[in-house]
Design a protein around this motif. Structure first.
Motif, PDB file in Angstrom:
ATOM      1  N   GLU A 184       0.822  -1.221   0.000  1.00 44.49           N
ATOM      2  CA  GLU A 184       0.000   0.000   0.000  1.00 44.49           C
ATOM      3  C   GLU A 184       0.855   1.271   0.000  1.00 44.49           C
ATOM      4  O   GLU A 184       0.468   2.283  -0.569  1.00 44.49           O
ATOM      5  N   ARG A 185       1.980   1.204   0.668  1.00 41.62           N
ATOM      6  CA  ARG A 185       2.865   2.367   0.717  1.00 41.62           C
ATOM      7  C   ARG A 185       3.333   2.757  -0.683  1.00 41.62           C
ATOM      8  O   ARG A 185       3.267   3.929  -1.069  1.00 41.62           O
ATOM      9  N   PHE A 186       3.777   1.773  -1.443  1.00 36.26           N
ATOM     10  CA  PHE A 186       4.311   2.068  -2.765  1.00 36.26           C
ATOM     11  C   PHE A 186       3.208   2.396  -3.759  1.00 36.26           C
ATOM     12  O   PHE A 186       3.413   3.183  -4.694  1.00 36.26           O
ATOM     13  N   GLU A 187       2.034   1.826  -3.562  1.00 27.60           N
ATOM     14  CA  GLU A 187       0.897   2.201  -4.410  1.00 27.60           C
ATOM     15  C   GLU A 187       0.486   3.640  -4.160  1.00 27.60           C
ATOM     16  O   GLU A 187       0.138   4.375  -5.097  1.00 27.60           O
ATOM     17  N   ARG A 188       0.519   4.054  -2.903  1.00 20.87           N
ATOM     18  CA  ARG A 188       0.168   5.432  -2.566  1.00 20.87           C
ATOM     19  C   ARG A 188       1.204   6.407  -3.123  1.00 20.87           C
ATOM     20  O   ARG A 188       0.841   7.468  -3.658  1.00 20.87           O
ATOM     21  N   ILE A 189       2.469   6.071  -3.023  1.00 25.78           N
ATOM     22  CA  ILE A 189       3.511   6.914  -3.606  1.00 25.78           C
ATOM     23  C   ILE A 189       3.317   7.015  -5.117  1.00 25.78           C
ATOM     24  O   ILE A 189       3.396   8.110  -5.696  1.00 25.78           O
ATOM     25  N   ALA A 190       3.033   5.885  -5.774  1.00 29.78           N
ATOM     26  CA  ALA A 190       2.838   5.881  -7.224  1.00 29.78           C
ATOM     27  C   ALA A 190       1.667   6.770  -7.621  1.00 29.78           C
ATOM     28  O   ALA A 190       1.739   7.515  -8.619  1.00 29.78           O
ATOM     29  N   ALA A 191       0.586   6.729  -6.839  1.00 27.38           N
ATOM     30  CA  ALA A 191      -0.584   7.543  -7.159  1.00 27.38           C
ATOM     31  C   ALA A 191      -0.272   9.040  -7.048  1.00 27.38           C
ATOM     32  O   ALA A 191      -0.680   9.834  -7.912  1.00 27.38           O
ATOM     33  N   LEU A 193       2.697  10.472  -7.293  1.00 21.38           N
ATOM     34  CA  LEU A 193       3.612  10.843  -8.376  1.00 21.38           C
ATOM     35  C   LEU A 193       2.848  11.032  -9.686  1.00 21.38           C
ATOM     36  O   LEU A 193       3.103  11.989 -10.448  1.00 21.38           O
ATOM     37  N   LYS A 194       1.898  10.144  -9.949  1.00 24.35           N
ATOM     38  CA  LYS A 194       1.107  10.251 -11.172  1.00 24.35           C
ATOM     39  C   LYS A 194       0.285  11.531 -11.177  1.00 24.35           C
ATOM     40  O   LYS A 194       0.180  12.219 -12.206  1.00 24.35           O
ATOM     41  N   GLU A 195      -0.308  11.882 -10.014  1.00 23.54           N
ATOM     42  CA  GLU A 195      -1.088  13.120  -9.917  1.00 23.54           C
ATOM     43  C   GLU A 195      -0.253  14.340 -10.276  1.00 23.54           C
ATOM     44  O   GLU A 195      -0.757  15.308 -10.848  1.00 23.54           O
ATOM     45  N   GLU A 199       7.579  10.809 -12.839  1.00 26.97           N
ATOM     46  CA  GLU A 199       7.891   9.410 -13.090  1.00 26.97           C
ATOM     47  C   GLU A 199       8.028   8.661 -11.762  1.00 26.97           C
ATOM     48  O   GLU A 199       8.528   9.205 -10.777  1.00 26.97           O
ATOM     49  N   ASN A 200       7.580   7.417 -11.755  1.00 21.65           N
ATOM     50  CA  ASN A 200       7.686   6.583 -10.558  1.00 21.65           C
ATOM     51  C   ASN A 200       8.990   5.797 -10.595  1.00 21.65           C
ATOM     52  O   ASN A 200       9.123   4.840 -11.371  1.00 21.65           O
ATOM     53  N   PRO A 201       9.973   6.129  -9.757  1.00 20.16           N
ATOM     54  CA  PRO A 201      11.246   5.397  -9.788  1.00 20.16           C
ATOM     55  C   PRO A 201      11.127   3.975  -9.265  1.00 20.16           C
ATOM     56  O   PRO A 201      12.030   3.164  -9.471  1.00 20.16           O
ATOM     57  N   PHE A 202      10.007   3.658  -8.597  1.00 21.38           N
ATOM     58  CA  PHE A 202       9.819   2.323  -8.048  1.00 21.38           C
ATOM     59  C   PHE A 202       9.071   1.395  -8.998  1.00 21.38           C
ATOM     60  O   PHE A 202       8.825   0.235  -8.651  1.00 21.38           O
TER      61      PHE A 202
END
Length: 292
Positions: A184-191, A193-195, A199-202
Protein backbone atom coordinates in the motif's frame (compact mmCIF):
# COMPACT_ATOMS: atom_id res chain seq x y z
CA UNK A 1 8.15 7.85 38.49
CA UNK A 2 8.61 6.06 35.17
CA UNK A 3 11.77 4.14 34.31
CA UNK A 4 13.56 5.22 31.13
CA UNK A 5 12.24 3.13 28.25
CA UNK A 6 14.67 0.97 26.28
CA UNK A 7 14.41 -0.25 22.69
CA UNK A 8 16.72 -2.83 21.05
CA UNK A 9 16.89 -3.31 17.29
CA UNK A 10 18.58 -6.53 16.15
CA UNK A 11 20.08 -6.51 12.65
CA UNK A 12 22.16 -8.81 10.48
CA UNK A 13 24.60 -6.37 8.86
CA UNK A 14 25.77 -2.76 8.98
CA UNK A 15 23.29 -0.65 6.93
CA UNK A 16 20.25 -2.79 7.89
CA UNK A 17 19.58 -0.49 10.85
CA UNK A 18 19.38 2.52 8.52
CA UNK A 19 17.11 0.87 5.94
CA UNK A 20 14.67 -0.66 8.43
CA UNK A 21 13.20 1.30 11.31
CA UNK A 22 15.75 4.12 11.36
CA UNK A 23 13.30 7.00 11.60
CA UNK A 24 11.44 5.15 14.36
CA UNK A 25 14.64 4.86 16.38
CA UNK A 26 15.41 8.56 15.93
CA UNK A 27 11.91 9.45 17.10
CA UNK A 28 12.31 7.47 20.30
CA UNK A 29 15.78 8.86 20.95
CA UNK A 30 14.29 12.35 20.69
CA UNK A 31 11.54 11.31 23.11
CA UNK A 32 14.12 10.23 25.69
CA UNK A 33 14.28 6.47 25.21
CA UNK A 34 17.55 4.55 25.16
CA UNK A 35 18.06 2.76 21.85
CA UNK A 36 20.62 0.03 21.14
CA UNK A 37 21.33 -1.49 17.72
CA UNK A 38 22.86 -4.96 17.86
CA UNK A 39 24.63 -5.82 14.59
CA UNK A 40 25.19 -9.55 14.47
CA UNK A 41 27.80 -9.70 11.68
CA UNK A 42 30.44 -7.35 10.31
CA UNK A 43 29.07 -7.32 6.77
CA UNK A 44 32.38 -8.60 5.40
CA UNK A 45 30.75 -10.46 2.49
CA UNK A 46 28.56 -7.59 1.33
CA UNK A 47 28.79 -6.55 -2.29
CA UNK A 48 29.82 -2.99 -3.08
CA UNK A 49 26.61 -1.51 -4.46
CA UNK A 50 27.79 2.08 -4.94
CA UNK A 51 29.92 2.35 -8.12
CA UNK A 52 31.84 5.28 -6.66
CA UNK A 53 33.15 3.03 -3.87
CA UNK A 54 34.06 0.04 -6.01
CA UNK A 55 37.81 0.51 -5.72
CA UNK A 56 40.62 -1.97 -4.89
CA UNK A 57 41.51 -0.38 -1.55
CA UNK A 58 37.84 -0.57 -0.49
CA UNK A 59 37.39 -4.17 -1.59
CA UNK A 60 40.57 -5.24 0.20
CA UNK A 61 39.47 -3.69 3.50
CA UNK A 62 35.71 -4.08 3.27
CA UNK A 63 35.26 -5.26 6.87
CA UNK A 64 37.06 -2.25 8.33
CA UNK A 65 35.31 0.12 5.94
CA UNK A 66 31.88 -1.17 6.93
CA UNK A 67 32.68 -0.74 10.62
CA UNK A 68 33.61 2.88 9.98
CA UNK A 69 30.39 3.38 8.03
CA UNK A 70 28.44 1.89 10.92
CA UNK A 71 30.13 4.27 13.35
CA UNK A 72 29.13 7.23 11.20
CA UNK A 73 25.53 6.02 10.86
CA UNK A 74 25.04 5.43 14.58
CA UNK A 75 26.27 8.96 15.31
CA UNK A 76 23.73 10.35 12.85
CA UNK A 77 20.91 8.28 14.36
CA UNK A 78 21.94 9.04 17.95
CA UNK A 79 21.78 5.39 18.99
CA UNK A 80 24.11 3.04 20.82
CA UNK A 81 25.43 0.16 18.75
CA UNK A 82 27.45 -3.01 19.23
CA UNK A 83 28.69 -5.88 17.09
CA UNK A 84 28.13 -9.48 18.13
CA UNK A 85 31.22 -10.63 16.23
CA UNK A 86 29.90 -13.18 13.74
CA UNK A 87 31.14 -13.51 10.15
CA UNK A 88 28.83 -12.44 7.33
CA UNK A 89 27.48 -15.47 5.43
CA UNK A 90 27.07 -13.69 2.11
CA UNK A 91 24.09 -14.12 -0.20
CA UNK A 92 24.57 -17.31 -2.24
CA UNK A 93 23.56 -17.11 -5.88
CA UNK A 94 23.29 -19.70 -8.62
CA UNK A 95 21.43 -22.92 -9.40
CA UNK A 96 22.20 -24.97 -7.47
CA UNK A 97 23.13 -22.57 -4.70
CA UNK A 98 26.75 -22.84 -3.54
CA UNK A 99 27.43 -23.85 0.07
CA UNK A 100 27.78 -21.14 2.69
CA UNK A 101 31.33 -20.42 3.88
CA UNK A 102 32.54 -22.48 6.81
CA UNK A 103 32.23 -20.70 10.15
CA UNK A 104 29.75 -18.08 8.96
CA UNK A 105 26.87 -16.79 11.08
CA UNK A 106 24.09 -18.70 9.32
CA UNK A 107 25.81 -22.05 9.97
CA UNK A 108 26.26 -21.57 13.71
CA UNK A 109 24.27 -23.78 16.10
CA UNK A 110 21.38 -21.77 17.47
CA UNK A 111 22.73 -21.75 21.03
CA UNK A 112 26.10 -20.43 19.82
CA UNK A 113 24.52 -17.79 17.58
CA UNK A 114 22.08 -16.63 20.27
CA UNK A 115 24.41 -16.47 23.26
CA UNK A 116 25.90 -13.01 22.52
CA UNK A 117 22.42 -11.61 21.96
CA UNK A 118 21.15 -13.10 25.23
CA UNK A 119 24.11 -11.41 26.93
CA UNK A 120 23.24 -8.10 25.24
CA UNK A 121 19.58 -8.39 26.28
CA UNK A 122 20.55 -9.10 29.90
CA UNK A 123 23.01 -6.20 29.91
CA UNK A 124 20.90 -3.55 28.12
CA UNK A 125 17.54 -4.79 29.53
CA UNK A 126 15.27 -3.69 26.67
CA UNK A 127 11.53 -3.45 27.11
CA UNK A 128 10.96 -3.84 23.34
CA UNK A 129 12.91 -5.72 20.66
CA UNK A 130 12.68 -5.18 16.89
CA UNK A 131 13.73 -7.94 14.48
CA UNK A 132 12.86 -9.68 11.20
CA UNK A 133 10.16 -12.21 10.40
CA UNK A 134 10.73 -15.93 9.69
CA UNK A 135 11.89 -15.19 6.14
CA UNK A 136 14.21 -12.46 7.33
CA UNK A 137 12.25 -9.78 5.50
CA UNK A 138 13.86 -11.34 2.45
CA UNK A 139 15.53 -14.75 2.35
CA UNK A 140 19.13 -13.83 3.14
CA UNK A 141 20.64 -16.57 5.35
CA UNK A 142 21.88 -14.03 7.91
CA UNK A 143 18.47 -12.35 8.11
CA UNK A 144 16.76 -15.68 8.67
CA UNK A 145 19.26 -16.55 11.41
CA UNK A 146 18.74 -13.08 12.90
CA UNK A 147 15.06 -13.92 13.29
CA UNK A 148 15.88 -17.22 14.96
CA UNK A 149 18.34 -15.78 17.48
CA UNK A 150 16.06 -12.84 18.26
CA UNK A 151 13.16 -15.14 19.13
CA UNK A 152 15.51 -17.38 21.10
CA UNK A 153 16.87 -14.42 23.07
CA UNK A 154 13.37 -13.04 23.74
CA UNK A 155 12.29 -16.42 25.13
CA UNK A 156 15.50 -17.32 26.97
CA UNK A 157 16.86 -14.09 28.47
CA UNK A 158 14.35 -14.11 31.32
CA UNK A 159 14.98 -17.73 32.27
CA UNK A 160 17.74 -18.04 34.91
CA UNK A 161 18.32 -21.69 33.91
CA UNK A 162 19.28 -20.84 30.35
CA UNK A 163 22.55 -19.39 29.06
CA UNK A 164 24.36 -19.36 32.41
CA UNK A 165 27.18 -16.87 32.71
CA UNK A 166 25.59 -14.25 30.47
CA UNK A 167 24.21 -11.99 33.19
CA UNK A 168 21.16 -11.63 35.37
CA UNK A 169 17.86 -12.67 33.77
CA UNK A 170 15.81 -10.02 31.97
CA UNK A 171 12.48 -10.55 30.21
CA UNK A 172 11.66 -8.15 27.35
CA UNK A 173 7.97 -7.34 27.10
CA UNK A 174 7.30 -6.99 23.36
CA UNK A 175 8.78 -8.37 20.14
CA UNK A 176 8.08 -6.79 16.76
CA UNK A 177 8.82 -7.71 13.15
CA UNK A 178 9.63 -4.98 10.63
CA UNK A 179 7.08 -4.63 7.84
CA UNK A 180 9.41 -2.68 5.60
CA UNK A 181 7.76 -2.76 2.19
CA UNK A 182 3.97 -2.79 2.48
CA UNK A 183 2.46 -2.75 -0.97
CA UNK A 184 0.00 0.00 0.00
CA UNK A 185 2.86 2.37 0.72
CA UNK A 186 4.31 2.07 -2.76
CA UNK A 187 0.90 2.20 -4.41
CA UNK A 188 0.17 5.43 -2.57
CA UNK A 189 3.51 6.91 -3.61
CA UNK A 190 2.84 5.88 -7.22
CA UNK A 191 -0.58 7.54 -7.16
CA UNK A 192 0.78 10.84 -5.84
CA UNK A 193 3.61 10.84 -8.38
CA UNK A 194 1.11 10.25 -11.17
CA UNK A 195 -1.09 13.12 -9.92
CA UNK A 196 1.91 15.45 -10.19
CA UNK A 197 3.02 14.15 -13.56
CA UNK A 198 6.22 12.67 -12.14
CA UNK A 199 7.89 9.41 -13.09
CA UNK A 200 7.69 6.58 -10.56
CA UNK A 201 11.25 5.40 -9.79
CA UNK A 202 9.82 2.32 -8.05
CA UNK A 203 7.80 1.09 -11.04
CA UNK A 204 10.27 -1.56 -12.22
CA UNK A 205 11.06 -2.64 -8.67
CA UNK A 206 7.35 -2.97 -7.84
CA UNK A 207 6.82 -5.06 -10.94
CA UNK A 208 9.61 -7.44 -9.90
CA UNK A 209 8.38 -7.65 -6.32
CA UNK A 210 4.79 -8.60 -7.16
CA UNK A 211 5.82 -12.15 -8.02
CA UNK A 212 8.00 -12.65 -4.94
CA UNK A 213 6.61 -14.96 -2.29
CA UNK A 214 7.10 -12.67 0.70
CA UNK A 215 4.92 -13.00 3.80
CA UNK A 216 2.25 -10.31 4.05
CA UNK A 217 2.29 -9.57 7.75
CA UNK A 218 -0.57 -7.62 9.27
CA UNK A 219 0.55 -4.13 10.19
CA UNK A 220 -0.42 -3.92 13.84
CA UNK A 221 1.66 -0.86 14.68
CA UNK A 222 2.32 2.31 12.70
CA UNK A 223 4.89 4.75 14.04
CA UNK A 224 4.61 8.27 12.70
CA UNK A 225 8.18 9.44 12.15
CA UNK A 226 8.19 11.49 8.94
CA UNK A 227 9.98 14.42 10.58
CA UNK A 228 12.99 12.11 10.88
CA UNK A 229 13.08 10.86 7.27
CA UNK A 230 15.99 13.16 6.38
CA UNK A 231 18.02 11.76 9.28
CA UNK A 232 17.19 8.24 8.10
CA UNK A 233 18.49 9.09 4.64
CA UNK A 234 21.69 10.64 5.97
CA UNK A 235 22.35 7.48 7.98
CA UNK A 236 21.72 5.34 4.92
CA UNK A 237 24.09 7.39 2.79
CA UNK A 238 26.76 7.00 5.49
CA UNK A 239 26.89 3.33 4.41
CA UNK A 240 28.63 4.45 1.24
CA UNK A 241 29.69 0.99 0.05
CA UNK A 242 26.09 -0.23 0.13
CA UNK A 243 24.05 2.83 -0.81
CA UNK A 244 24.27 4.84 -4.02
CA UNK A 245 23.14 8.37 -3.13
CA UNK A 246 21.97 8.76 -6.73
CA UNK A 247 19.91 5.58 -6.57
CA UNK A 248 16.15 5.28 -6.98
CA UNK A 249 15.52 5.00 -3.22
CA UNK A 250 16.18 8.74 -2.95
CA UNK A 251 14.36 9.81 -6.12
CA UNK A 252 10.90 10.45 -4.62
CA UNK A 253 10.52 14.05 -3.36
CA UNK A 254 10.43 14.18 0.43
CA UNK A 255 7.08 15.98 0.55
CA UNK A 256 5.50 13.14 -1.42
CA UNK A 257 7.04 10.55 0.89
CA UNK A 258 5.61 12.36 3.90
CA UNK A 259 2.16 12.79 2.41
CA UNK A 260 1.96 9.23 1.05
CA UNK A 261 3.21 7.29 4.06
CA UNK A 262 4.54 9.17 7.10
CA UNK A 263 5.03 5.93 9.03
CA UNK A 264 7.27 2.96 9.62
CA UNK A 265 5.33 -0.25 10.07
CA UNK A 266 5.56 -3.25 12.39
CA UNK A 267 3.86 -6.50 13.27
CA UNK A 268 3.50 -7.26 16.98
CA UNK A 269 4.71 -10.86 17.21
CA UNK A 270 4.83 -11.29 21.01
CA UNK A 271 3.52 -9.22 23.90
CA UNK A 272 3.58 -9.86 27.62
CA UNK A 273 1.61 -6.68 28.34
CA UNK A 274 -1.93 -5.69 27.47
CA UNK A 275 -2.25 -3.46 24.42
CA UNK A 276 -5.00 -2.51 22.00
CA UNK A 277 -4.48 -3.00 18.27
CA UNK A 278 -3.80 -1.15 16.11
CA UNK A 279 -1.03 0.70 17.95
CA UNK A 280 0.78 3.96 17.30
CA UNK A 281 3.52 3.42 19.89
CA UNK A 282 5.98 0.54 20.30
CA UNK A 283 5.81 1.08 24.05
CA UNK A 284 2.02 0.88 24.24
CA UNK A 285 1.22 -1.15 27.35
CA UNK A 286 4.86 -0.99 28.44
CA UNK A 287 4.92 2.60 29.67
CA UNK A 288 2.01 1.87 32.03
CA UNK A 289 3.72 -1.16 33.55
CA UNK A 290 7.30 0.09 33.91
CA UNK A 291 8.02 1.73 37.24
CA UNK A 292 11.20 2.30 39.17
Amino acid sequence: MSERLRLMAVHAHPDDESSKGAATMVRYVHEGAEVLVVTLTGGEAGSILNPAMDRPEIRENIGEVRRKEMAAAREILGVHQEFSGFIDSGLPEGDPLPPLPEGCFALQPLEVAAEPLVRSVRTFRPHVILTYDEQGGYPHPDHIMTHKVSVEAFDAAGDPERYPGTGDPWQPLKLYYHVSFPRERFERIAALLKERGLENPFAEWMDRMKDRDFPQWEITTRIRCDEHFETRDRALIAHATQIDPNGFWFAVPMDIQREAWPYEDYHLARSLVDTDLPEDDLFAGVSESVRT
